[in-house]
Design a protein around this motif. Structure first.
Motif, PDB file in Angstrom:
ATOM      1  N   ALA A  64       0.725  -1.184   0.147  1.00  0.00           N
ATOM      2  CA  ALA A  64      -0.025   0.132  -0.072  1.00  0.00           C
ATOM      3  C   ALA A  64       0.943   1.251   0.124  1.00  0.00           C
ATOM      4  CB  ALA A  64      -0.967  -0.105   1.408  1.00  0.00           C
ATOM      5  N   SER A  65       2.229   1.378   0.200  1.00  0.00           N
ATOM      6  CA  SER A  65       2.962   2.240   0.163  1.00  0.00           C
ATOM      7  C   SER A  65       3.739   2.629  -0.933  1.00  0.00           C
ATOM      8  CB  SER A  65       3.872   2.072   1.233  1.00  0.00           C
ATOM      9  OG  SER A  65       3.469   2.043   2.614  1.00  0.00           O
ATOM     10  N   LEU A  84       2.239   5.895   2.996  1.00  0.00           N
ATOM     11  CA  LEU A  84       1.173   5.169   2.638  1.00  0.00           C
ATOM     12  C   LEU A  84       0.000   5.963   1.837  1.00  0.00           C
ATOM     13  CD1 LEU A  84      -0.574   2.356   3.309  1.00  0.00           C
ATOM     14  CD2 LEU A  84      -1.385   3.424   5.395  1.00  0.00           C
ATOM     15  N   ILE A  85      -0.571   5.460   0.796  1.00  0.00           N
ATOM     16  CA  ILE A  85      -1.606   6.282  -0.118  1.00  0.00           C
ATOM     17  C   ILE A  85      -2.806   6.185   0.529  1.00  0.00           C
ATOM     18  CG2 ILE A  85      -2.621   6.572  -2.169  1.00  0.00           C
ATOM     19  CD1 ILE A  85       0.262   7.492  -2.118  1.00  0.00           C
ATOM     20  N   ARG A  86      -3.628   7.251   1.084  1.00  0.00           N
ATOM     21  CA  ARG A  86      -4.853   7.093   1.485  1.00  0.00           C
ATOM     22  C   ARG A  86      -5.959   7.389   0.529  1.00  0.00           C
ATOM     23  NH1 ARG A  86      -5.152   4.217   5.887  1.00  0.00           N
ATOM     24  NH2 ARG A  86      -3.776   5.155   7.370  1.00  0.00           N
ATOM     25  N   HIS A  87      -5.694   8.050  -0.532  1.00  0.00           N
ATOM     26  CA  HIS A  87      -6.361   8.578  -1.618  1.00  0.00           C
ATOM     27  C   HIS A  87      -5.906   9.176  -2.621  1.00  0.00           C
ATOM     28  CE1 HIS A  87      -8.260  12.267  -0.093  1.00  0.00           C
ATOM     29  NE2 HIS A  87      -8.295  11.400   1.294  1.00  0.00           N
ATOM     30  N   ARG A  88      -6.235   9.520  -3.833  1.00  0.00           N
ATOM     31  CA  ARG A  88      -5.565  10.410  -4.709  1.00  0.00           C
ATOM     32  C   ARG A  88      -5.200  11.551  -4.455  1.00  0.00           C
ATOM     33  NH1 ARG A  88      -6.012  10.814 -11.022  1.00  0.00           N
ATOM     34  NH2 ARG A  88      -5.036  13.105 -11.179  1.00  0.00           N
ATOM     35  N   VAL A  90      -3.074  12.119  -1.375  1.00  0.00           N
ATOM     36  CA  VAL A  90      -3.139  12.345   0.185  1.00  0.00           C
ATOM     37  C   VAL A  90      -2.300  11.057   0.415  1.00  0.00           C
ATOM     38  CG1 VAL A  90      -4.195  12.251   2.164  1.00  0.00           C
ATOM     39  CG2 VAL A  90      -5.264  13.621   0.352  1.00  0.00           C
ATOM     40  N   GLY A  91      -1.352  11.158   1.098  1.00  0.00           N
ATOM     41  CA  GLY A  91      -0.545  10.016   1.605  1.00  0.00           C
ATOM     42  C   GLY A  91      -0.275  10.401   3.218  1.00  0.00           C
ATOM     43  N   GLU A  92       0.171   9.136   3.690  1.00  0.00           N
ATOM     44  CA  GLU A  92       0.526   9.440   5.142  1.00  0.00           C
ATOM     45  C   GLU A  92       1.847   8.709   5.429  1.00  0.00           C
ATOM     46  OE1 GLU A  92      -1.016   6.870   9.152  1.00  0.00           O
ATOM     47  OE2 GLU A  92      -2.523   8.011   7.845  1.00  0.00           O
ATOM     48  N   TRP A  94       4.514   6.974   7.505  1.00  0.00           N
ATOM     49  CA  TRP A  94       4.686   6.094   8.666  1.00  0.00           C
ATOM     50  C   TRP A  94       6.218   6.175   8.738  1.00  0.00           C
ATOM     51  CZ3 TRP A  94       7.108   1.192   7.949  1.00  0.00           C
ATOM     52  CH2 TRP A  94       7.149   0.741   6.446  1.00  0.00           C
TER      53      TRP A  94
END
Length: 111
Positions: A64-65, A84-88, A90-92, A94
């Motif tokens: 997922a990353s 980590l991709i949350r949605h188009r 937007v990433g997080e 870690w």
């Protein structure tokens, strides 16, 4: 950066090292799920251990990353991280760290 792995070299995902005489060398390598289990997590992140030990958790977070990497000292993982991709759009980020360095990692590379 290449193949979804962080590297200090722009043209390769091969391991890179940094350090000086008498100090441990920090090596950056592509992330592998087993690196999570090898971390001696710092106290602030120790509660995450059961989640990291779930079957396939490391593989799932890697899949997922979009960018991942591991920092090693004396061949021992001391940090793992990625985006980590949350949605188009937007990433997080870690990032997991080992606790205070052990004598084995601080003395690594000492002549």
């Amino acid at each position: 950066m290449r193949d979804g792995n962080l590297s200090t070299r722009a043209t390769t995902a091969e391991p890179t090292t940094a350090g000086s005489a008498g100090r441990a060398h920090l090596e950056f390598v592509p992330f592998a799920p087993e690196h999570l289990l090898a971390l001696a997590l710092q106290q602030a992140q120790a509660a995450l251990r059961p989640m990291l030990e779930l079957p396939d958790y490391g593989a799932a977070i890697a899949a997922a990353s979009v960018q991942t990497g591991t920092a090693l000292v004396a061949g021992i993982p001391v940090a793992c991280g990625g985006v980590l991709i949350r949605h188009r759009g937007v990433g997080e980020v870690w990032l997991l760290f080992s606790g205070p360095p052990s004598r084995a990692t601080t003395d690594a590379g000492t002549p």
